[in-house]
Design a protein around this motif. Structure first.
Motif, PDB file in Angstrom:
ATOM      1  N   CYS A  30       1.003  -1.184   0.150  1.00  6.60           N
ATOM      2  CA  CYS A  30       0.023  -0.023   0.008  1.00  6.60           C
ATOM      3  C   CYS A  30       0.896   1.186  -0.164  1.00  6.60           C
ATOM      4  CB  CYS A  30      -0.833  -0.074   1.321  1.00  6.60           C
ATOM      5  SG  CYS A  30      -1.807   1.526   1.433  1.00  6.60           S
ATOM      6  N   GLN A  32       0.148   4.161   0.927  1.00 10.21           N
ATOM      7  CA  GLN A  32       0.224   4.938   2.314  1.00 10.21           C
ATOM      8  C   GLN A  32       0.464   4.503   3.501  1.00 10.21           C
ATOM      9  OE1 GLN A  32      -1.084   7.873   1.047  1.00 10.21           O
ATOM     10  NE2 GLN A  32      -3.081   8.187   2.074  1.00 10.21           N
ATOM     11  N   CYS A  33       0.277   3.150   3.823  1.00 10.14           N
ATOM     12  CA  CYS A  33       0.769   2.734   5.156  1.00 10.14           C
ATOM     13  C   CYS A  33       1.894   1.792   4.984  1.00 10.14           C
ATOM     14  CB  CYS A  33      -0.608   1.911   5.778  1.00 10.14           C
ATOM     15  SG  CYS A  33      -0.915   0.407   5.011  1.00 10.14           S
ATOM     16  N   PHE A  37      -0.534  -6.219   1.215  1.00 10.79           N
ATOM     17  CA  PHE A  37      -2.080  -6.603   0.997  1.00 10.79           C
ATOM     18  C   PHE A  37      -2.186  -7.883  -0.050  1.00 10.79           C
ATOM     19  CE2 PHE A  37      -2.110  -2.933   3.479  1.00 10.79           C
ATOM     20  CZ  PHE A  37      -2.907  -3.068   4.589  1.00 10.79           C
ATOM     21  N   CYS A  65      -4.620   0.185   0.231  1.00  7.67           N
ATOM     22  CA  CYS A  65      -5.514  -0.841   1.104  1.00  7.67           C
ATOM     23  C   CYS A  65      -6.874  -0.219   0.918  1.00  7.67           C
ATOM     24  CB  CYS A  65      -4.899  -1.364   2.261  1.00  7.67           C
ATOM     25  SG  CYS A  65      -4.847  -0.120   3.747  1.00  7.67           S
ATOM     26  N   CYS A  68      -6.748   2.813   3.711  1.00  8.93           N
ATOM     27  CA  CYS A  68      -6.326   4.135   3.427  1.00  8.93           C
ATOM     28  C   CYS A  68      -7.147   4.522   2.376  1.00  8.93           C
ATOM     29  CB  CYS A  68      -4.955   3.925   2.791  1.00  8.93           C
ATOM     30  SG  CYS A  68      -3.569   3.365   4.244  1.00  8.93           S
TER      31      CYS A  68
HETATM   32 ZN   LIG Z   1      -2.957   1.106   3.599  1.00 10.11          ZN
END
Ligand SMILES: [Zn+2]
Length: 75
Positions: A30, A32-33, A37, A65, A68
């Motif tokens: 992902c 962002q985080c 996934f 994800c 996010c």
């Molecule tokens: Zn994420």
């Protein structure tokens, strides 16, 4: 799961194959985080939002994800 609306929706939504290409490019991480996934836990997202003129093409795409992506939309 093809429907008659697909062509119309594709104008602003990434196709499954675009999503897979983005997913492969990010190696399942992902943006962002930075966690990994499964593909079905991720959603394709416009880096520059569609509403701001962002195009639905790979250069303007990323996978996030679900959490996010939801957080981003609420932002
Ligand atoms: Zn994420």
């Amino acid at each position: 799961m093809l429907s008659g609306n697909e062509k119309h929706l594709n104008l602003r939504a990434f196709t499954n194959s675009q999503k897979h290409t983005l997913y492969e490019g990010q190696k399942g991480i992902c943006n962002q985080c930075e966690e990994s996934f499964n593909t079905d836990q991720m959603e394709a997202d416009h880096i520059t939002p569609w509403s701001e003129g962002g195009k639905t093409e790979l250069e303007n795409g990323q996978v996030l994800c679900r959490e996010c992506n939801r957080r981003k939309s609420n932002h």
